[in-house]
Design a protein around this motif. Sequence first.
Motif, PDB file in Angstrom:
ATOM      1  N   ILE A  93      -5.077  47.413   7.633  1.00 43.48           N
ATOM      2  CA  ILE A  93      -4.632  48.807   7.536  1.00 43.48           C
ATOM      3  C   ILE A  93      -5.777  49.686   7.047  1.00 43.48           C
ATOM      4  O   ILE A  93      -5.888  50.852   7.423  1.00 43.48           O
ATOM      5  CB  ILE A  93      -3.432  48.928   6.580  1.00 43.48           C
ATOM      6  CG1 ILE A  93      -2.356  47.904   6.939  1.00 43.48           C
ATOM      7  CG2 ILE A  93      -2.858  50.338   6.608  1.00 43.48           C
ATOM      8  CD1 ILE A  93      -1.884  47.991   8.355  1.00 43.48           C
ATOM      9  N   ASN A  94      -6.632  49.120   6.215  1.00 43.77           N
ATOM     10  CA  ASN A  94      -7.818  49.809   5.742  1.00 43.77           C
ATOM     11  C   ASN A  94      -9.017  49.286   6.548  1.00 43.77           C
ATOM     12  O   ASN A  94      -9.447  48.150   6.367  1.00 43.77           O
ATOM     13  CB  ASN A  94      -8.034  49.529   4.250  1.00 43.77           C
ATOM     14  CG  ASN A  94      -9.168  50.344   3.657  1.00 43.77           C
ATOM     15  OD1 ASN A  94     -10.092  50.740   4.367  1.00 43.77           O
ATOM     16  ND2 ASN A  94      -9.109  50.574   2.356  1.00 43.77           N
ATOM     17  N   PRO A  95      -9.555  50.080   7.482  1.00 45.09           N
ATOM     18  CA  PRO A  95     -10.629  49.585   8.344  1.00 45.09           C
ATOM     19  C   PRO A  95     -11.900  49.184   7.612  1.00 45.09           C
ATOM     20  O   PRO A  95     -12.750  48.496   8.182  1.00 45.09           O
ATOM     21  CB  PRO A  95     -10.883  50.754   9.312  1.00 45.09           C
ATOM     22  CG  PRO A  95     -10.295  51.943   8.655  1.00 45.09           C
ATOM     23  CD  PRO A  95      -9.160  51.463   7.807  1.00 45.09           C
ATOM     24  N   ALA A  96     -12.041  49.583   6.339  1.00 43.26           N
ATOM     25  CA  ALA A  96     -13.209  49.142   5.577  1.00 43.26           C
ATOM     26  C   ALA A  96     -13.204  47.621   5.422  1.00 43.26           C
ATOM     27  O   ALA A  96     -14.246  47.009   5.165  1.00 43.26           O
ATOM     28  CB  ALA A  96     -13.220  49.805   4.198  1.00 43.26           C
ATOM     29  N   ALA A  97     -12.046  47.010   5.616  1.00 45.78           N
ATOM     30  CA  ALA A  97     -11.952  45.552   5.532  1.00 45.78           C
ATOM     31  C   ALA A  97     -12.798  44.866   6.588  1.00 45.78           C
ATOM     32  O   ALA A  97     -13.272  43.739   6.384  1.00 45.78           O
ATOM     33  CB  ALA A  97     -10.490  45.120   5.681  1.00 45.78           C
ATOM     34  N   TYR A  98     -12.991  45.528   7.725  1.00 44.54           N
ATOM     35  CA  TYR A  98     -13.754  44.913   8.805  1.00 44.54           C
ATOM     36  C   TYR A  98     -15.230  44.748   8.462  1.00 44.54           C
ATOM     37  O   TYR A  98     -15.962  44.044   9.165  1.00 44.54           O
ATOM     38  CB  TYR A  98     -13.599  45.734  10.091  1.00 44.54           C
ATOM     39  CG  TYR A  98     -12.167  45.841  10.578  1.00 44.54           C
ATOM     40  CD1 TYR A  98     -11.337  44.722  10.617  1.00 44.54           C
ATOM     41  CD2 TYR A  98     -11.634  47.062  10.996  1.00 44.54           C
ATOM     42  CE1 TYR A  98     -10.016  44.815  11.054  1.00 44.54           C
ATOM     43  CE2 TYR A  98     -10.323  47.167  11.433  1.00 44.54           C
ATOM     44  CZ  TYR A  98      -9.521  46.039  11.461  1.00 44.54           C
ATOM     45  OH  TYR A  98      -8.215  46.133  11.893  1.00 44.54           O
ATOM     46  N   GLU A  99     -15.668  45.385   7.371  1.00 43.25           N
ATOM     47  CA  GLU A  99     -17.054  45.238   6.927  1.00 43.25           C
ATOM     48  C   GLU A  99     -17.224  44.076   5.956  1.00 43.25           C
ATOM     49  O   GLU A  99     -18.353  43.741   5.577  1.00 43.25           O
ATOM     50  CB  GLU A  99     -17.525  46.531   6.252  1.00 43.25           C
ATOM     51  CG  GLU A  99     -17.489  47.760   7.155  1.00 43.25           C
ATOM     52  CD  GLU A  99     -18.310  47.561   8.421  1.00 43.25           C
ATOM     53  OE1 GLU A  99     -19.440  47.020   8.310  1.00 43.25           O
ATOM     54  OE2 GLU A  99     -17.824  47.932   9.505  1.00 43.25           O
ATOM     55  N   PHE A 138       1.615  47.920  -6.287  1.00 44.57           N
ATOM     56  CA  PHE A 138       1.414  46.755  -5.422  1.00 44.57           C
ATOM     57  C   PHE A 138       1.050  47.187  -3.999  1.00 44.57           C
ATOM     58  O   PHE A 138       0.167  46.606  -3.369  1.00 44.57           O
ATOM     59  CB  PHE A 138       2.682  45.904  -5.405  1.00 44.57           C
ATOM     60  CG  PHE A 138       2.605  44.702  -4.510  1.00 44.57           C
ATOM     61  CD1 PHE A 138       1.640  43.724  -4.703  1.00 44.57           C
ATOM     62  CD2 PHE A 138       3.512  44.548  -3.467  1.00 44.57           C
ATOM     63  CE1 PHE A 138       1.575  42.595  -3.870  1.00 44.57           C
ATOM     64  CE2 PHE A 138       3.457  43.430  -2.632  1.00 44.57           C
ATOM     65  CZ  PHE A 138       2.480  42.457  -2.840  1.00 44.57           C
ATOM     66  N   MET A 139       1.700  48.229  -3.489  1.00 46.22           N
ATOM     67  CA  MET A 139       1.372  48.728  -2.154  1.00 46.22           C
ATOM     68  C   MET A 139      -0.082  49.176  -2.084  1.00 46.22           C
ATOM     69  O   MET A 139      -0.787  48.901  -1.100  1.00 46.22           O
ATOM     70  CB  MET A 139       2.296  49.884  -1.772  1.00 46.22           C
ATOM     71  CG  MET A 139       3.720  49.487  -1.440  1.00 46.22           C
ATOM     72  SD  MET A 139       4.688  50.936  -0.929  1.00 46.22           S
ATOM     73  CE  MET A 139       6.321  50.215  -0.740  1.00 46.22           C
ATOM     74  N   LYS A 140      -0.533  49.862  -3.112  1.00 49.58           N
ATOM     75  CA  LYS A 140      -1.937  50.307  -3.125  1.00 49.58           C
ATOM     76  C   LYS A 140      -2.884  49.106  -3.175  1.00 49.58           C
ATOM     77  O   LYS A 140      -3.937  49.114  -2.522  1.00 49.58           O
ATOM     78  CB  LYS A 140      -2.189  51.233  -4.322  1.00 49.58           C
ATOM     79  CG  LYS A 140      -1.536  52.597  -4.211  1.00 49.58           C
ATOM     80  CD  LYS A 140      -2.029  53.546  -5.295  1.00 49.58           C
ATOM     81  CE  LYS A 140      -1.635  53.082  -6.675  1.00 49.58           C
ATOM     82  NZ  LYS A 140      -2.072  54.038  -7.733  1.00 49.58           N
ATOM     83  N   TYR A 141      -2.511  48.107  -3.953  1.00 51.16           N
ATOM     84  CA  TYR A 141      -3.331  46.895  -4.042  1.00 51.16           C
ATOM     85  C   TYR A 141      -3.470  46.241  -2.669  1.00 51.16           C
ATOM     86  O   TYR A 141      -4.572  45.806  -2.280  1.00 51.16           O
ATOM     87  CB  TYR A 141      -2.682  45.928  -5.025  1.00 51.16           C
ATOM     88  CG  TYR A 141      -3.296  44.546  -5.053  1.00 51.16           C
ATOM     89  CD1 TYR A 141      -4.442  44.278  -5.794  1.00 51.16           C
ATOM     90  CD2 TYR A 141      -2.718  43.502  -4.337  1.00 51.16           C
ATOM     91  CE1 TYR A 141      -4.999  43.001  -5.820  1.00 51.16           C
ATOM     92  CE2 TYR A 141      -3.266  42.221  -4.351  1.00 51.16           C
ATOM     93  CZ  TYR A 141      -4.409  41.978  -5.091  1.00 51.16           C
ATOM     94  OH  TYR A 141      -4.955  40.708  -5.108  1.00 51.16           O
ATOM     95  N   LEU A 142      -2.368  46.193  -1.928  1.00 53.86           N
ATOM     96  CA  LEU A 142      -2.404  45.554  -0.615  1.00 53.86           C
ATOM     97  C   LEU A 142      -3.351  46.257   0.349  1.00 53.86           C
ATOM     98  O   LEU A 142      -3.850  45.637   1.290  1.00 53.86           O
ATOM     99  CB  LEU A 142      -0.999  45.533  -0.006  1.00 53.86           C
ATOM    100  CG  LEU A 142       0.017  44.581  -0.627  1.00 53.86           C
ATOM    101  CD1 LEU A 142       1.369  44.735   0.061  1.00 53.86           C
ATOM    102  CD2 LEU A 142      -0.452  43.128  -0.525  1.00 53.86           C
ATOM    103  N   GLN A 143      -3.595  47.552   0.147  1.00 51.10           N
ATOM    104  CA  GLN A 143      -4.443  48.312   1.076  1.00 51.10           C
ATOM    105  C   GLN A 143      -5.928  48.262   0.745  1.00 51.10           C
ATOM    106  O   GLN A 143      -6.733  48.834   1.478  1.00 51.10           O
ATOM    107  CB  GLN A 143      -3.982  49.773   1.117  1.00 51.10           C
ATOM    108  CG  GLN A 143      -2.510  49.970   1.425  1.00 51.10           C
ATOM    109  CD  GLN A 143      -2.036  49.210   2.642  1.00 51.10           C
ATOM    110  OE1 GLN A 143      -2.762  49.111   3.627  1.00 51.10           O
ATOM    111  NE2 GLN A 143      -0.833  48.653   2.585  1.00 51.10           N
ATOM    112  N   THR A 144      -6.304  47.585  -0.319  1.00 52.69           N
ATOM    113  CA  THR A 144      -7.728  47.515  -0.662  1.00 52.69           C
ATOM    114  C   THR A 144      -8.481  46.697   0.385  1.00 52.69           C
ATOM    115  O   THR A 144      -7.921  45.776   0.995  1.00 52.69           O
ATOM    116  CB  THR A 144      -7.923  46.892  -2.046  1.00 52.69           C
ATOM    117  OG1 THR A 144      -7.335  45.577  -2.068  1.00 52.69           O
ATOM    118  CG2 THR A 144      -7.281  47.753  -3.126  1.00 52.69           C
ATOM    119  N   PRO A 145      -9.740  47.009   0.635  1.00 54.56           N
ATOM    120  CA  PRO A 145     -10.498  46.312   1.682  1.00 54.56           C
ATOM    121  C   PRO A 145     -10.512  44.801   1.519  1.00 54.56           C
ATOM    122  O   PRO A 145     -10.380  44.062   2.513  1.00 54.56           O
ATOM    123  CB  PRO A 145     -11.909  46.904   1.545  1.00 54.56           C
ATOM    124  CG  PRO A 145     -11.685  48.262   0.960  1.00 54.56           C
ATOM    125  CD  PRO A 145     -10.529  48.104   0.019  1.00 54.56           C
TER     126      PRO A 145
END
Length: 455
Positions: A367-373, A345-352
Amino acid sequence: MKKWFILGFMFLFVLIISACSNDETTTGEEDTADTTETTNNDATVSDEKVKIEFWHAMSGANQAAIDKAVADYNASQEQYEVEALFQGSYEESLTKLRSVGGTSDAPAIMQVFEVGTKYMIENGYVEPVQTFIDQDNYDVSQLEENILNYYTVDGQLYSMPFNSSTPVMLYNKDAFKKAGLDPENPPQTFEEVIAVASKLSNDDMKGFAILLYGWFFEEMLATQGGLYVDADNGRTDQATQALFNGEEGLRIFEFLKEMNDAGTLGNFGSVWDDIRTAFVSGQVAMYLDSSAGIADIAKNAPFEVGAAYIPYSEKADRNGVIIGGASLWMMNGISKEEQAGAWDFMKYLQTPEVQAQWHVSTGYFAINPAAYEQDIVKERWTEYPQLQVTVNQLQDTKPSTATQGALISVFPESREHVVTAIEELYQGGDPQAVLDKAAESTNRAIEIANKTSGN
């Protein structure tokens, strides 16, 4: 028992405010199929999904965002069922953890505010997430370094960052224009803030304000490169004394005193809603807030809101900010199956994709800056460009023991001493004298804590 009672008691002194926390509630999907159960480490395992309890302290809109993330995760796979359970405030949830920590009755995942980090490392209830990172060869380089730094001690990442925020300076662009100031060129240093506050102040408006909350003092200390305590901010050894009453801390108190004496500093107390209301209603032109609160302020203000980096002393270089908010901790008394599910679940939360949704729903950093894209983030930033300023400030931060933040088990109590010092300053106290008093009180608390823990 005496050790943990006293350390736990320290947390009753905490003044934690909900700028860094919003909330919502969630229930996961349940598999009602009839199955034959077996047991492992006192945890129930069956052909059903393995139940993963997630204790958190977020209410309101942020709880809704948690509930959505949990529901989406539960629907995405068939092995685990996460149940998000609101446990009250950060302090209240820690009190509950003390009664079950280290047993099979503990939750699999526990959300803890950042100043609880030292306590969590020492209480014996947790399994560092570094254990699972190493086993899984999980690539943490994809995550934001300046957020990971806070929760990394002796090369180990102890918990997974979750709701992360930093302070930012918000200002009234309309008031700037009216005062003949450039709304696209906000002040950066203490001296510049003092000068601009003087031009913005009038019978109805104060030029600048900060909440009576120790977090902002800590941030203005760190951005000058100042340390809060010794032993490299408590990161290379147990801290034994406060350092925040040195030259960097004194500059902050002198900065506040000069505006207070001039009548350009607003004092709106220690309640987040009060200072935010003062800003939106035009009673103060500039103030410090949490990055997580920006979108709501920009949406509700009847004027154009600007966002800028927090101010720093012209006698120092700008170093950046310390991460605030909370992180997720893995418990160690639960079954291996529950730990595996909690890690998944923690890994899932960090996906973009999940982080993008979290960022736009709550205002907390991805937490994962790829989300900003992600498109939803780009759209959000178009609507609220102030959000990008907070991300830029975080990513411009220089990693150091100053911006990594201090680790002391008595942090909540120390924050109270700093707040008291600021209140005494506003009442005419000498900057160095009131700071020294706060440092001495912190030193006594550290000494007691270290003796109790055997350090």
